[in-house]
Design a protein around this motif. Structure first.
Motif, PDB file in Angstrom:
ATOM      1  N   LEU A  95       0.816  -1.213   0.000  1.00 58.39           N
ATOM      2  CA  LEU A  95       0.000   0.000   0.000  1.00 58.39           C
ATOM      3  C   LEU A  95       0.849   1.262   0.000  1.00 58.39           C
ATOM      4  N   CYS A  96       2.185   1.085   0.168  1.00 58.54           N
ATOM      5  CA  CYS A  96       3.073   2.240   0.291  1.00 58.54           C
ATOM      6  C   CYS A  96       3.759   2.619  -1.014  1.00 58.54           C
ATOM      7  N   GLY A  97       3.344   2.076  -2.122  1.00 61.06           N
ATOM      8  CA  GLY A  97       3.979   2.395  -3.394  1.00 61.06           C
ATOM      9  C   GLY A  97       3.835   3.870  -3.747  1.00 61.06           C
ATOM     10  N   GLN A 102      13.594  -5.285  -1.679  1.00 62.38           N
ATOM     11  CA  GLN A 102      12.313  -4.587  -1.694  1.00 62.38           C
ATOM     12  C   GLN A 102      12.501  -3.193  -2.300  1.00 62.38           C
ATOM     13  N   GLY A 103      11.512  -2.739  -3.068  1.00 62.20           N
ATOM     14  CA  GLY A 103      11.610  -1.442  -3.734  1.00 62.20           C
ATOM     15  C   GLY A 103      11.185  -0.298  -2.846  1.00 62.20           C
ATOM     16  N   ASP A 104      11.620  -0.326  -1.585  1.00 55.94           N
ATOM     17  CA  ASP A 104      11.164   0.670  -0.619  1.00 55.94           C
ATOM     18  C   ASP A 104      11.889   2.002  -0.789  1.00 55.94           C
ATOM     19  N   TYR A 105      11.391   2.988  -0.098  1.00 53.63           N
ATOM     20  CA  TYR A 105      11.986   4.308  -0.061  1.00 53.63           C
ATOM     21  C   TYR A 105      12.103   4.722   1.402  1.00 53.63           C
ATOM     22  N   ALA A 106      12.908   5.730   1.656  1.00 54.94           N
ATOM     23  CA  ALA A 106      13.067   6.245   3.010  1.00 54.94           C
ATOM     24  C   ALA A 106      12.445   7.632   3.093  1.00 54.94           C
ATOM     25  N   CYS A 107      12.162   8.022   4.314  1.00 54.41           N
ATOM     26  CA  CYS A 107      11.566   9.334   4.552  1.00 54.41           C
ATOM     27  C   CYS A 107      12.599  10.253   5.202  1.00 54.41           C
ATOM     28  N   PRO A 134       4.441  12.060   4.917  1.00 58.98           N
ATOM     29  CA  PRO A 134       3.579  12.619   5.965  1.00 58.98           C
ATOM     30  C   PRO A 134       4.094  12.184   7.335  1.00 58.98           C
ATOM     31  N   LYS A 135       3.987  13.075   8.312  1.00 59.13           N
ATOM     32  CA  LYS A 135       4.453  12.783   9.658  1.00 59.13           C
ATOM     33  C   LYS A 135       3.574  11.714  10.285  1.00 59.13           C
ATOM     34  N   MET A 136       4.211  10.639  10.731  1.00 60.53           N
ATOM     35  CA  MET A 136       3.494   9.543  11.389  1.00 60.53           C
ATOM     36  C   MET A 136       4.100   9.337  12.769  1.00 60.53           C
ATOM     37  N   GLU A 186       0.624   0.920  10.262  1.00 59.20           N
ATOM     38  CA  GLU A 186       0.753   0.747   8.819  1.00 59.20           C
ATOM     39  C   GLU A 186       1.424   1.961   8.170  1.00 59.20           C
ATOM     40  N   SER A 187       2.381   2.536   8.893  1.00 54.40           N
ATOM     41  CA  SER A 187       3.101   3.686   8.350  1.00 54.40           C
ATOM     42  C   SER A 187       3.886   3.285   7.114  1.00 54.40           C
ATOM     43  N   CYS A 188       4.117   4.263   6.240  1.00 59.62           N
ATOM     44  CA  CYS A 188       4.920   4.062   5.045  1.00 59.62           C
ATOM     45  C   CYS A 188       6.235   4.822   5.196  1.00 59.62           C
ATOM     46  N   PRO A 189       7.333   4.291   4.650  1.00 56.52           N
ATOM     47  CA  PRO A 189       7.391   3.090   3.814  1.00 56.52           C
ATOM     48  C   PRO A 189       7.446   1.783   4.599  1.00 56.52           C
TER      49      PRO A 189
END
Length: 724
Positions: free
Chosen positions: A83-85, A164-169, A285-287, A389-392
Motif C-alpha cells: 500500500l506504500c507504493g 524490496q523497492g522501498d523508499y526512506a523518509c 507525511p508525519k506519522m 501501517e506507516s509508510c514506507p
C-alpha cells in the motif's frame, strides 16, 4: 564471438553476480547475474536478452574466457507494504543465468578467480555522484579454485533475498535488510564501499570486460564519502555481521551505494562480491509510532521494564495491556513472543484494531496457559510488539515484560547413577563406565543428557548419548581418560533430565558427578625368548633352520604390542619371518629363519642381531627389549671321504649298498656337487647329485670299480670292490 549490442542500458539501479555449485552434475556450476532496472525511466531497448560475464585469474588478471547468460526471469520488485507504493519508484528485477562446466585443470590456481559484468549507464537522477547519466556499472565476484591440493573444493557464493523497492523518509529512521545466507555455512562480513563503474561509457555501453586489480569507481559529489554515502542525522551504516542497513536521511534525493560481501571459511577469506543498489528519499507525511503500556492490577504506575511481574497459581491467567496511537484511522496489530523458548504459551486477544480518534487506546488481554511457568525462580521474558501501517515501513513499539509465574503441580525429575557416590577417581588410560538413570514422578516424557562444565564431553572423549523416554530412562556413560588428563584435575559433568510435559519450557532435574584425575600407575612389560642363550651359532650350509618363540608379558590390563627389528638390516629382506602381535597380558610369536649360502656373500662369518621389543599402550608407555644374536659361519673344517672299499650286494641286508650320506656337505665356498662311479674300463655306471641316494649295484657284475666325489673346488677319488 560475443555480439555487442550498442543500446544504452541507462537507469541501471543495481544488482550482483552469483555462482552456485551443481553437485553430482556434469554441468557443475551455475553462473548468473541479478540486475535491477528502473522501469519508469529506463530505455526498453537497452534491456538485454543476454549478457556476457568475463572470468579472470586473480593472480595475474589473465583472461579465462566468458560465458553468455540468457535472460531467465523478469519481475517487478514489490514493496514491504504494497500500500506504500509511490509513483516515482518502480523497479524491475532481471535475472540472467546458465549452467556450465568448469574443468579442474583450468580452475585450480590457489589465488582464485573473479568474474565481472561491465555495462553503462546508471540512473541519470542519482543525487550523490557526479555525472550519474554517464556512469557505468561494474559488478564483481571473486571465487576460490574448484580444487585444492588435488581435492574438490565445494563452494557457492552467498544468496540474497529479493530486494524490496522501498523508499526512506526525510529525518525518519529507515532499516533495510541487505544480508544473505551461505549454503556452505561460511561466515559473511559486510562493509560499505564506493560503487565500481568499470570501463564502459555512454558511447560504448557494452565493452568487452578487462581484467584489473583496481577497477575505476564512481566519483562522489563534494561532501560525500563512504562514511556518509546517504548524509543525514544518522548517515548510512551497515552491520558487519548481519548486513542490516540503517539510515536517517537528511535530504531528498536518489542515493546509490554498494556493499562488499566477504566470505570466510575457518577464518580464511575465500570469496567476495559487490552488491549495488539505490535508495530514494522522499518527503513523507508525519506519522507517530504506537505506544504500548502496562500496569499491574492495583498499581498506579506503569511497568518500566525493570520489574518482574509475579503471578501466583491462584491468580487469574490473564492480564491487561494497552496500546495507544496518536494517528487517526491507523491500523494497529499486536504480536508477541517468549524469548529463549521454542513455544510462546500465551495468547493475545484481540490482536488488531483501527483507531477512530487521535490517541485512541485499545485494551487487550495477554492470557497464559498452564505451560507458561517458571522453574527455579527464573522469570520468563516476553516481548509484545505493536505495529502500525506507516509508510514506507511500519512504525513499532516493543514492550518487554519479565514474568515469574508459579506453575501447576508438576514434580521435578530425579537423576541418579550406579556409582556409590558423586566422585569418581579416574586414571589416565583406565576406562570408566557407569549408568545414569532419569525418573519422572509424574510419568511424564523426559530426556536425559550430559554436559561438561566449561568443556564439551567430546573434547575429553567422554561418551554419553542423549536419550528420551517416558517415566524413566537410563544411559551408559563411558570414558577412557586421555593421556593429557593431569593429576589433580577435577572435571564436572552435569547429567540433566528434562520433564517434557511442556515442550519448549522443560522442567529440569540434574546431578553433578566429579571426576578426580589420579596418577597413572603402570608396570613395565617384559619380553623373553625360548632360547637358553641369547646367541645362536649356525654353520652353513645346513637345512635345519633356526626357530624359537618370543613372548611378551604385562601384569597390567593395558594393550601391549610385540615387534621385531634387525639392527642395520630388514628382517624380510634377509628372509627372516616374525609376525608382529598385539594383545593383553601375554602374547607370543614365532621367529624362524632358514639362511643359505647366499646370505654370506662370500664371507666366512656373519653376525645378525635381532631386537624383540614390547611396548604397552598406557599413557605412561613402557617398553622392554631382548636381543638375539645369530652367528653364521661357513663350514671350513678339513674334509675327508671315508667310504668302504668292499660291498656285498647279496640281499642279506648287510653291506649291500655304498652309503653316501656320511659324505660332508662341504662349505659355502666348496659345496658338494655330484658323485660318479666307473668300472675298471672307465665306463660310467652310476651318477647322482644327491648324496642321500645310495648305490646298490644289484644288476651289475662283481668286480673292481672307481668313484669320484666332486666338490666345487676339489674332488675325492677312490676304489671299490663289489663281491657277489
Amino acid at each position: 564471438m560475443l555480439c555487442i549490442i550498442e543500446a544504452r542500458a541507462t537507469h541501471i539501479v543495481g544488482g550482483q553476480l552469483f555462482i552456485s555449485e551443481n553437485k553430482n552434475s556434469y554441468y557443475n556450476y551455475n553462473i548468473g547475474l541479478t540486475m535491477y532496472f528502473d522501469a519508469l525511466n529506463g530505455n526498453p531497448g537497452a534491456e538485454d536478452n543476454q549478457v556476457a560475464v568475463y572470468v579472470f585469474r586473480k593472480r595475474d588478471n589473465a583472461a579465462m574466457g566468458f560465458v553468455r547468460l540468457p535472460k531467465i526471469e523478469r519481475k517487478s520488485v514489490s514493496y514491504t507494504n504494497p500500500l506504500c507504493g509511490i509513483a516515482s519508484t518502480e523497479t524491475i528485477q532481471i535475472t540472467y543465468a546458465t549452467d556450465i562446466r568448469l574443468e579442474n585443470v583450468d580452475f585450480s590456481d590457489s589465488g582464485g578467480y573473479y568474474m565481472v559484468w561491465d555495462r553503462c549507464c546508471r540512473n541519470g537522477t542519482i543525487t550523490n555522484i557526479k555525472s550519474p547519466g554517464d556512469a557505468g556499472s561494474l559488478f564483481y565476484l571473486e571465487f576460490p579454485p574448484i580444487v585444492k591440493n588435488g581435492v574438490t573444493f565445494h563452494n557457492s557464493s552467498p544468496k540474497f533475498s529479493v530486494i524490496q523497492g522501498d523508499y526512506a523518509c526525510v529525518n525518519s529512521p529507515f532499516f533495510f535488510n541487505f544480508g544473505g545466507t551461505d549454503a556452505d555455512g561460511d561466515s559473511l562480513s559486510y562493509r560499505l564501499i564506493t560503487p565500481m563503474q568499470g570501463f564502459s561509457t555512454k558511447d560504448q555501453p557494452s565493452v568487452q570486460a578487462i581484467g584489473s586489480s583496481n577497477y575505476p569507481t564512481l566519483n562522489w559529489i563534494d561532501g560525500v564519502t563512504n562514511e556518509n554515502i546517504i548524509p543525514g542525522p544518522k548517515p548510512l551504516t551497515i552491520d558487519v555481521r548481519t548486513g542490516m542497513l540503517s539510515v536517517t536521511p537528511g535530504n531528498l534525493g536518489l542515493y546509490v551505494f554498494a556493499v562488499q560481501v566477504d566470505e570466510y571459511r575457518n577464518g580464511v577469506k575465500i570469496g567476495t562480491l559487490t552488491r549495488d543498489f539505490q535508495l530514494r528519499v522522499v518527503d513523507c507525511p508525519k506519522m507517530d509510532e504506537p505506544k504500548l503500556l502496562f500496569k499491574e492490577k492495583g498499581k498506579s504506575n506503569f511497568y518500566n521494564g525493570n520489574e518482574i511481574v509475579t503471578i501466583k497459581k491462584e491468580d487469574p491467567n490473564c492480564f491487561e495491556v494497552m496500546v495507544t496511537d496518536p494517528t487517526v484511522n491507523d491500523f494497529l496489530k499486536v504480536t508477541g513472543r517468549a524469548i529463549d523458548h521454542s513455544q510462546n504459551y500465551f495468547s493475545i486477544l484481540p490482536a488488531q484494531y483501527r483507531t477512530t480518534v487521535a490517541n485512541d487506546t485499545m485494551r487487550f488481554e495477554v492470557c497464559l496457559d498452564e505451560c507458561f511457568a517458571t522453574y527455579d525462580n527464573r522469570p520468563i521474558r516476553i516481548e509484545l510488539i505493536a505495529e502500525d501501517e506507516s509508510c514506507p515501513v511500519p512504525l513499532t513499539d516493543t514492550l518487554v515484560i519479565y514474568i515469574r509465574r508459579e506453575g501447576p503441580e508438576n514434580n521435578q525429575p530425579v537423576v541418579t547413577t550406579s556409582l556409590p557416590g558423586d566422585f569418581v577417581h579416574a586414571t589416565a588410560g583406565v576406562p570408566v563406565s557407569f549408568t545414569v538413570f532419569g525418573k519422572d514422578p509424574d510419568a511424564d516424557s523426559l530426556t536425559l543428557a550430559g554436559a561438561g562444565q566449561n568443556f564439551s564431553l567430546a573434547s575429553m572423549a567422554m561418551i554419553f548419548n542423549t536419550i528420551g523416554g517416558k517415566a524413566s530412562v537410563q544411559q551408559t556413560f563411558s570414558w577412557l581418560p586421555p593421556c593429557n588428563a593431569h593429576k589433580g584435575d577435577t572435571l564436572k559433568v552435569d547429567f540433566t533430565a528434562n520433564d517434557l510435559r511442556c515442550a519448549g519450557n522443560p522442567l529440569p532435574g540434574s546431578k553433578t558427578i566429579y571426576f578426580i584425575i589420579d596418577e597413572s600407575p603402570n608396570s613395565a612389560p617384559s619380553v623373553s625368548t625360548s632360547l637358553n642363550m641369547p646367541t645362536v651359532s649356525y654353520a652353513l650350509p645346513s637345512s635345519d633352520g633356526i626357530t624359537f618363540d618370543v613372548t611378551a608379558i604385562d601384569s597390567d590390563t593395558n594393550t601391549i604390542i610385540l615387534t621385531a627389528q634387525g639392527r642395520g638390516f630388514n628382517l624380510t629382506d634377509a628372509g627372516m619371518s616374525f609376525g608382529n602381535k598385539s594383545g593383553v597380558q601375554q602374547i607370543s610369536s614365532q621367529f624362524s629363519w632358514s639362511p643359505d649360502c647366499r646370505i654370506m656373500n662370500g664371507d666366512s662369518n656373519k653376525t645378525f642381531t635381532v631386537d624383540f621389543i614390547t611396548q604397552d599402550k598406557s599413557c605412561m608407555a613402557a617398553t622392554d627389549t631382548t636381543s638375539v644374536t645369530i652367528q653364521l659361519s661357513d663350514y671350513t673344517a678339513k674334509m675327508t671321504i671315508d667310504l668302504p672299499n668292499v660291498i656285498t650286494p647279496n640281499g642279506d641286508g648287510k653291506n649291500d649298498c655304498l652309503i653316501f650320506n656320511e659324505i660332508p656337505e662341504g662349505s659355502c665356498n666348496d659345496q658338494f656337487t655330484d658323485i660318479t662311479i666307473f668300472n675298471r674300463w672307465g665306463k660310467q655306471v652310476y651318477y647322482s647329485k644327491n648324496k642321500d641316494q645310495n648305490w646298490c649295484p644289484n644288476t651289475i657284475s662283481a668286480g673292481y670299480y672307481f668313484y669320484v666325489v666332486q666338490y666345487t673346488q676339489k674332488s675325492f677319488k677312490g676304489g671299490l670292490t663289489v663281491l657277489k
